[in-house]
Motif scaffolding. Structure first.
Motif, mmCIF file in Angstrom:
data_model
loop_
_atom_site.group_PDB
_atom_site.id
_atom_site.type_symbol
_atom_site.label_atom_id
_atom_site.label_comp_id
_atom_site.label_asym_id
_atom_site.label_seq_id
_atom_site.Cartn_x
_atom_site.Cartn_y
_atom_site.Cartn_z
ATOM 1 N N LYS A 85 97.599 13.536 114.618
ATOM 2 C CA LYS A 85 97.838 14.476 115.719
ATOM 3 C C LYS A 85 98.286 13.727 116.972
ATOM 4 O O LYS A 85 99.177 14.172 117.701
ATOM 5 C CB LYS A 85 96.572 15.288 116.006
ATOM 6 N N ILE A 86 97.676 12.569 117.214
ATOM 7 C CA ILE A 86 98.052 11.757 118.372
ATOM 8 C C ILE A 86 99.504 11.292 118.243
ATOM 9 O O ILE A 86 100.261 11.324 119.213
ATOM 10 C CB ILE A 86 97.099 10.556 118.532
ATOM 11 N N LEU A 87 99.891 10.879 117.041
ATOM 12 C CA LEU A 87 101.288 10.482 116.808
ATOM 13 C C LEU A 87 102.233 11.619 117.170
ATOM 14 O O LEU A 87 103.202 11.437 117.906
ATOM 15 C CB LEU A 87 101.501 10.121 115.332
ATOM 16 N N GLU A 88 101.927 12.799 116.633
ATOM 17 C CA GLU A 88 102.803 13.953 116.856
ATOM 18 C C GLU A 88 102.873 14.306 118.338
ATOM 19 O O GLU A 88 103.961 14.505 118.886
ATOM 20 C CB GLU A 88 102.318 15.152 116.046
ATOM 21 N N LEU A 89 101.720 14.363 118.987
ATOM 22 C CA LEU A 89 101.681 14.758 120.402
ATOM 23 C C LEU A 89 102.378 13.745 121.303
ATOM 24 O O LEU A 89 103.034 14.120 122.272
ATOM 25 C CB LEU A 89 100.236 14.958 120.862
ATOM 26 N N THR A 90 102.235 12.463 120.983
ATOM 27 C CA THR A 90 102.867 11.424 121.806
ATOM 28 C C THR A 90 104.378 11.601 121.826
ATOM 29 O O THR A 90 105.004 11.629 122.900
ATOM 30 C CB THR A 90 102.506 10.017 121.285
ATOM 31 N N PHE A 91 104.977 11.755 120.650
ATOM 32 C CA PHE A 91 106.433 11.903 120.574
ATOM 33 C C PHE A 91 106.880 13.267 121.096
ATOM 34 O O PHE A 91 107.878 13.375 121.812
ATOM 35 C CB PHE A 91 106.919 11.661 119.143
ATOM 36 N N LEU A 92 106.141 14.301 120.749
ATOM 37 C CA LEU A 92 106.459 15.664 121.202
ATOM 38 C C LEU A 92 106.397 15.771 122.723
ATOM 39 O O LEU A 92 107.334 16.255 123.368
ATOM 40 C CB LEU A 92 105.467 16.642 120.558
ATOM 41 N N ASN A 93 105.274 15.308 123.297
ATOM 42 C CA ASN A 93 105.100 15.417 124.748
ATOM 43 C C ASN A 93 106.123 14.592 125.514
ATOM 44 O O ASN A 93 106.598 15.004 126.573
ATOM 45 C CB ASN A 93 103.684 15.006 125.156
ATOM 46 N N ARG A 94 106.461 13.431 124.969
ATOM 47 C CA ARG A 94 107.433 12.578 125.662
ATOM 48 C C ARG A 94 108.815 13.230 125.662
ATOM 49 O O ARG A 94 109.489 13.264 126.703
ATOM 50 C CB ARG A 94 107.492 11.196 125.000
#
Length: 200
Positions: A85-94
């Protein structure tokens, strides 16, 4: 003390203006004269702080590009919780955080890599260091996810890290060709599909 503060402020002005001009116009086509004109400083002020454009370029890489990657793509990876989830959110949010200006001009680090990554060993080393630090943090998170059973064990953490960086940097460059964010939406859908395949 006042002189030290003035000197630091002058350096900051030069670095900020240089970064902006390198980002908008490219490193090779941006002269010292253009930087000094934009910063309203004299050439003497430049040479008081920097021996050459090369020295300034290396400082822009370490103080601006490295900072952007660290704040936007590395610090979020250190969060606790589900690694996938952290991987997904990091790229998504950026991706979602970029203003139109950044979308139109692409990734400044990627622009540097494409323009001068093979130009001189000093630039190559400085840019590679940023990528290697980013990759190392991704590997750390992926391997934590594998230990905690949120990411498949039979995948290469190194390969996933390199793929994620490459896809992200690629879409930042490709977005420059488009007038809207549809291509970014397609990238995010693809990212979600890819990360779902990493589930155990």
């Amino acid at each position: 003390m006042k002189q030290d503060l003035k000197s630091e402020l002058t350096k900051k002005i030069i670095i900020d203006e240089a970064f902006k001009l390198f980002y908008e116009n490219g490193f090779k086509s941006t002269s010292i004269d253009k930087i000094m004109n934009a910063s309203a400083l004299t050439k003497g002020a430049f040479y008081h702080h920097y021996k050459s454009k090369k020295e300034l370029g290396l400082e822009v890489i370490s103080l601006k590009l490295q900072k952007r990657v660290h704040q936007g793509m590395i610090i979020p990876l250190k969060d606790s919780g589900d690694a996938l989830k952290i991987l997904e959110l990091t790229f998504l949010n950026r991706i979602k955080s970029f203003p139109l200006y950044d979308k139109q001009h692409g990734c400044p680090m990627n622009n540097f890599i494409n323009e001068i990554g093979d130009y001189e060993i000093a630039y190559q080393s400085a840019l590679k260091k940023i990528i290697e630090n980013w990759k190392a943090e991704l590997v750390t998170l992926i391997e934590r996810g594998q230990r905690e059973n949120s990411i498949k064990n039979n995948i290469s953490s190194q390969a996933v890290a390199v793929y994620l960086i490459s896809a992200f940097e690629g879409i930042r460059g490709i977005r420059k060709l488009y007038q809207d964010d549809l291509i970014l939406d397609e990238y995010l859908n693809g990212l979600s599909l890819y990360l779902n395949q990493l589930k155990p």
